[in-house]
Design an enzyme around this catalytic site. Structure first.
Site, PDB file in Angstrom:
ATOM      1  N   GLU A   1       0.744  -1.019   0.007  1.00  0.00           N
ATOM      2  CA  GLU A   1      -0.062  -0.006   0.175  1.00  0.00           C
ATOM      3  C   GLU A   1       0.946   1.167   0.055  1.00  0.00           C
ATOM      4  O   GLU A   1       1.553   1.666   0.871  1.00  0.00           O
ATOM      5  CB  GLU A   1      -0.984   0.003   1.039  1.00  0.00           C
ATOM      6  CG  GLU A   1      -1.797  -1.286   1.475  1.00  0.00           C
ATOM      7  CD  GLU A   1      -3.117  -0.969   0.562  1.00  0.00           C
ATOM      8  OE1 GLU A   1      -3.416   0.128  -0.066  1.00  0.00           O
ATOM      9  OE2 GLU A   1      -3.774  -1.964   0.280  1.00  0.00           O
TER      10      GLU A   1
ATOM     11  N   CYS B   1      -2.415   8.871   2.994  1.00  0.00           N
ATOM     12  CA  CYS B   1      -2.156   8.477   1.482  1.00  0.00           C
ATOM     13  C   CYS B   1      -3.211   8.910   0.577  1.00  0.00           C
ATOM     14  O   CYS B   1      -3.000   8.985  -0.556  1.00  0.00           O
ATOM     15  CB  CYS B   1      -2.035   7.005   1.581  1.00  0.00           C
ATOM     16  SG  CYS B   1      -3.204   6.025   2.240  1.00  0.00           S
TER      17      CYS B   1
END
Ligand code: NAD
Length: 525
Positions: A256, A290
């Protein structure tokens, strides 16, 4: 302190395991980014200590797996209750090691307890044994089953922006799947997850299948070498290194990574909602998310109104060290390197002709703070519109129409998530064209809390998914069972190859798989 256990030492007790003060390289110095103060020294785990920790939890894993989904949910449910009962303690630690404001920090425990319940109640659906009907009459005598068996030990390497969500948030489905878990948190934020692992072991009294190791890249690399599956969250630069290292032992990885999330504002959007969403989506957690809104593309007719409202909303945010008496909206930059990256991108944009409608520079004084910033007159030659900023900065561009908005939104090496604001059907149509793992329509960041649906990066934003069925299945290996229900002494395809059996497979294929009767009975050549 025993290697590989969850403890840390405060400034007052810096002794190493033999009682002597440890050499500087043996500890991590943990700072409060909002004040610059040292709050703890944490001993670093050597590669040998990492191997020992993994071996220890590996030994306990078979019993954990044998407990079954309900048995494991029992213990995770106890952890959920501990989190709910200790929220203040958790938030205090979180604020101290990240410099977040309380309101931002409070999302972490809320997310985790929801996730425990989500996977606890759905694991049977997602990873329970599957009965499959054979697709072919030639397999009619077989019973087909798929069982999901965990990778015995999952290693989780996590970043500093959400120290619990991005470590325990992956540990929850891994543990629920029956794996043992070892986490290596960021060297900047080692305390919160250590506290939770300590609680798992000593206050909850759960089985010894969950631990933490502390350190920098060397400790992370040792974890990769020893585990059976690696869950990495962090920058794409480190993600590449982790994947290369895992390749040496053929260990599967889920990555990720970073993002540069676009927001498209169509002319038929509710401008107030879009501006408020952009302010929160860009500045939440000081932009260190993010899936932060980093780039905004606004259709020409509403551009001026949108930017005026966005700048007003961002301009009134209160920033600083957040206390109960004096609450704030935007906290510190958690990693000491990050403020330099943000400053460099903003300076580069300003030097190339961008304008800051509000903010635009680092805040003088103690602690690492960067002003909440709205940049206009930006374009895709500027770093701030190309590279991940990971700070409280948004760049806004005027676009002619939705075609240009979609083209610019997709003009990136990243593809984590995005958002589109507009009349619902219109915005949904545009959302389907954005190239990324998750798109929110008339909202921002919310996909992270919709655990029902997978979330993962396209392009250089990652490999693999969290949430939904893929978020727990990835921690498992599938084992297919092909069970013969009834049979004679031999199958027709086995030895001996007699005259009658020669060509049998070809004839059976013709009979079974042909879809027209001429071919089926060999009447057509
Ligand atoms: P980072 O890549 O610098 O570090 C991440 C982790 O990797 C840390 O624990 C670090 O100690 C460890 N590490 C460093 N070198 C290593 C090596 N050689 N081998 C093994 N481990 C190593 O990332 P960061 O600065 O902590 O976090 C910020 C980044 O994380 C941003 O790019 C952000 O977008 C990304 N992120 C992604 C998601 C997501 O879900 N996609 C979520 C949050 C953050």
């Amino acid at each position: 302190m025993e290697s590989g256990t969850a403890g840390t030492s405060t400034e007052n007790e810096k002794a190493g395991s033999n009682g002597a003060p440890p050499a500087a390289a043996e500890t991590l110095e943990v700072l409060n980014p909002a004040t610059g103060e040292t709050i703890a020294q944490v001993p670093i785990d050597s590669p040998e200590a990492v191997a020992k920790t993994v071996a220890r939890v590996r030994a306990a894993q078979p019993d954990w797996e044998a407990m079954g989904i309900e048995g494991r949910y029992h213990w995770l449910g106890k952890l959920r209750d501990w989190i709910l009962d200790n929220q203040d303690r958790i938030l205090d630690t979180m604020q101290r090691e990240t410099g977040k404001v309380r309101a931002d920090a409070s999302n972490e425990p809320a997310y985790l307890v929801d996730l425990i319940n989500f996977y606890g109640t759905r694991a049977a659906e997602f990873i329970g044994e599957e009965a499959i009907r054979p697709h072919s009459p030639l397999l009619a005598s077989k019973k087909l089953r798929v069982q999901y068996r965990p990778h015995p030990v999952v290693g989780i390497i996590s970043p500093w922006n959400f120290p619990l969500v991005l470590s325990l948030g992956d540990a929850i489905p891994a543990l629920q799947a029956g794996a043992a878990v070892v986490i290596k948190p960021s060297e900047f934020t080692p305390l919160g997850i250590a506290e939770l692992v300590e609680a798992w072991r000593h206050e909850v009294g759960a089985p010894d299948v969950f631990d933490v190791v502390q350190g920098i890249g060397e400790t992370g690399g040792a974890l990769v070498d020893n585990v059976d599956f690696v869950q990495f969250t962090g920058s794409d630069r480190t993600g590449r290194k982790v994947m290369a290292r895992a390749a040496e032992t053929l260990t599967p990885v889920s990555l990720e990574l970073g993002g540069k999330d676009p927001m498209i504002v169509l002319a038929d959007a509710d401008i107030d909602r879009a501006a408020n969403a952009a302010a929160w989506g860009g500045m939440f957690n000081s932009g260190q998310v993010c899936i932060s809104v980093e780039r905004i593309y606004v259709e020409e007719p509403i551009y001026d109104e949108f930017t005026t409202k966005l700048a007003a909303e961002v301009g009134k945010l209160r920033q600083g060290s957040d206390t109960a008496r004096d609450p704030k909206d935007v906290g510190a930059m958690t990693s000491p390197n990050q403020i330099g990256i943000v400053e460099d991108q903003v300076d580069d944009a300003l030097a190339q002709g961008a304008r800051a409608l509000t903010g635009g520079k680092r805040v003088a004084g103690s602690g690492d703070f960067f002003e909440p910033t709205v940049l206009v007159d930006v374009d895709h030659t500027m770093k701030v519109m190309r590279d991940e900023t990971f700070g409280p900065v948004v760049g806004v561009m005027k676009v002619r129409d939705e075609e240009e908005a979609v083209r610019l939104a997709n003009d990136t090496r990243y593809g984590l998530s995005g958002s589109v604001f507009g009349a619902r059907d219109h915005a949904e149509r545009v959302a389907r064209r954005v190239e990324c793992g998750a798109v929110n329509v008339n909202d921002v960041l919310i996909n992270y809390f919709a655990s029902d649906v997978p979330m993962g990066g396209w392009k250089e934003s990652g490999i693999g998914y969290r949430h939904g069925a893929p978020g727990i299945k990835k921690f498992c290996r599938t084992e297919s069972l092909v069970i013969t229900r009834f049979a004679g002494k031999r199958e027709p395809t086995w030895y001996p190859y007699t005259r009658a059996r020669r060509g049998l497979i070809a004839r059976l294929s013709q009979l079974t798989y042909a879809r027209d009767w001429r071919r089926r009975f060999g009447l057509k050549r």
